[in-house]
Design a protein around this motif. Structure first.
Motif: not given
Length: 450
Positions: A393-419
């Motif tokens: 029931g609701p007690k179990y489902f309310s314990q499930l975690k929400d989705f949290k999106y993590r944006v790509l780190p800036l250093n990774q973005v700059l590495q991908l766009r170094k060209i």
């Protein structure tokens, strides 16, 4: 006129941001409430599923990139690996054909055109009016005159766009992700400062080697059309033809056949299931599934789920490889087009390019797989020896975690766009050397007597 466009873009941006943000918050709240108030079998809940929405921030609206065309919704459902869907352009013909009025559109297309028109006539107008002779007669060198034209026009553009970035900075500071977005906004500002310096240099060179303002304007307009419209379209078409993607129907069929018959074609669904159950019986040293210390249904459901996920990932790697080849192709050809490099760098810093889209999909897929596994294992571990259907029931489902999106780190973005960064820097250095050469040889003043 530019500021009027900025005001219009500001209104559109704020409206789009507020609308998108409120819609996502309302949808997340609705689906979370529906999820928490369930009373059903865990696997039935996995079939009921839920939705994940790509989060939006102020920079995504500053430069929408490919977000309007790639979708923003990910469906979670047992036995089916969905793709991201519900793009803004699906039912919007205007957006599909022309795109939306955004800050990035003005900064990438309209301001460079304005700057080219100014710089391409900066020296020819002096030739035609006769003031160039007066400047030279007063002892000014050709080098000083040319660089004065470059910096004067460049600083005008900087003054014009500075209020925009000041407002953007205030908006970012007022947002929830200010610490993350402020550095990205600074890099966007640096990118456009480099781009406009490049345009100012190119326009001044056109003016320096032209003997008439009309010809200079025509050359500048042709340069802008080729750089901003023709070349990007041609290169995108070449990337698509050089590295063609399999169709969605072919991909879905491969995944289904891989699941039914095995990835090698010799490991069918029923044989895998029997082998898995026999392995469990042997491991726990029992003769029947009823003697196992858990609900065998939950484990077999998860076993099949894992294999389907493996089949999906196996064929998706081929699709992902093709996408990456296309991205590398565009990055390399962007060396020859500063507009393409600037656009791709701006999208990446705003978090609206392909790599951010791919990152959201992978994170959503991991969340989906973990959620389905958790529900199936709940059925397996707690569904044994239960009279009737096992439900939670609701007690179990309310314990499930929400989705949290993590944006790509800036250093990774700059590495991908170094060209792209190297491309802009290389173009600027090349144009500086060319302008120095023109000034040192007095080529800009061959028509001073005309």
């Amino acid at each position: 006129m530019i500021w009027l466009l900025f005001i219009a873009a500001t209104v559109c941006t704020l409206l789009n941001y507020n609308t998108s943000h409120k819609q996502r918050l309302a949808a997340n709240t609705l689906f979370r409430q529906q999820w928490e108030h369930q009373q059903r079998n865990p696997h039935d809940a996995a079939h009921f599923g839920t939705y994940l929405f790509k989060p939006v921030n102020i920079l995504n609206v500053f430069d929408t990139g490919i977000n309007d065309y790639t979708g923003n919704t990910y469906r979670i459902e047992a036995h089916i690996q969905h793709e991201i869907s519900n793009s803004e352009a699906e039912n919007n013909d205007t957006a599909m054909r022309f795109g939306n009025l955004t800050f990035a559109l003005i900064l990438q297309l309209l301001i460079p055109l304005f700057l080219l028109f100014n710089t391409s006539t900066s020296i020819t107008s002096e030739k035609e009016s006769g003031t160039l002779k007066m400047l030279l007669a007063q002892g000014l060198s050709s080098l000083k005159i040319i660089w004065a034209k470059v910096w004067a026009n460049y600083l005008v553009i900087v003054v014009i766009i500075f209020p925009l970035f000041l407002l953007m900075t205030i908006a970012v500071l007022c947002s929830e992700d200010s610490a993350l977005l402020l550095t990205r906004l600074l890099w966007i500002f640096i990118t456009f400062l480099l781009y406009y310096l490049l345009i100012a240099l190119a326009g001044t060179i056109i003016s320096a080697i032209s003997n008439h303002s009309g010809k200079a304007l025509l050359a500048a307009l042709c340069f802008w059309i080729f750089m901003s419209i023709i070349f990007p379209k041609v290169i995108t078409g070449m990337a698509d033809r050089s590295y063609p993607l399999m169709s969605r129907a072919v991909f879905s069929d491969l995944v289904e056949q891989g699941y039914r018959k095995g990835l090698n074609g010799k490991n069918p669904y029923n044989v895998r299931g029997e082998r898995y159950i026999n392995a469990l019986l042997k491991k726990y040293q029992v003769d029947s599934v009823s003697a196992l210390p858990f609900n065998i249904e939950g484990l077999t459901l998860q076993f099949n789920e894992d294999y389907r996920t493996m089949a999906f990932n196996h064929y998706f790697r081929e699709v992902e490889h093709t996408f990456n080849q296309q991205q590398r192709f565009l990055s390399l050809w962007g060396i020859f087009d500063p507009f393409l490099s600037t656009k791709r760098l701006s999208m990446a810093l705003a978090g609206s390019d392909y790599h951010h889209h791919e990152s959201f999909f992978k994170q959503a897929q991991v969340y989906r797989n973990n959620l389905i596994r958790q529900l199936n294992m709940q059925l397996a571990m707690h569904g044994k020896n239960v009279k009737g259907e096992y439900t939670v029931g609701p007690k179990y489902f309310s314990q499930l975690k929400d989705f949290k999106y993590r944006v790509l780190p800036l250093n990774q973005v700059l590495q991908l766009r170094k060209i792209a960064l190297l491309s802009l820097t290389g173009w600027i250095l090349t144009l500086v050397l060319l302008l120095q050469f023109i000034a040192s040889r007095a080529l800009a003043f061959n028509y001073a007597s005309v």
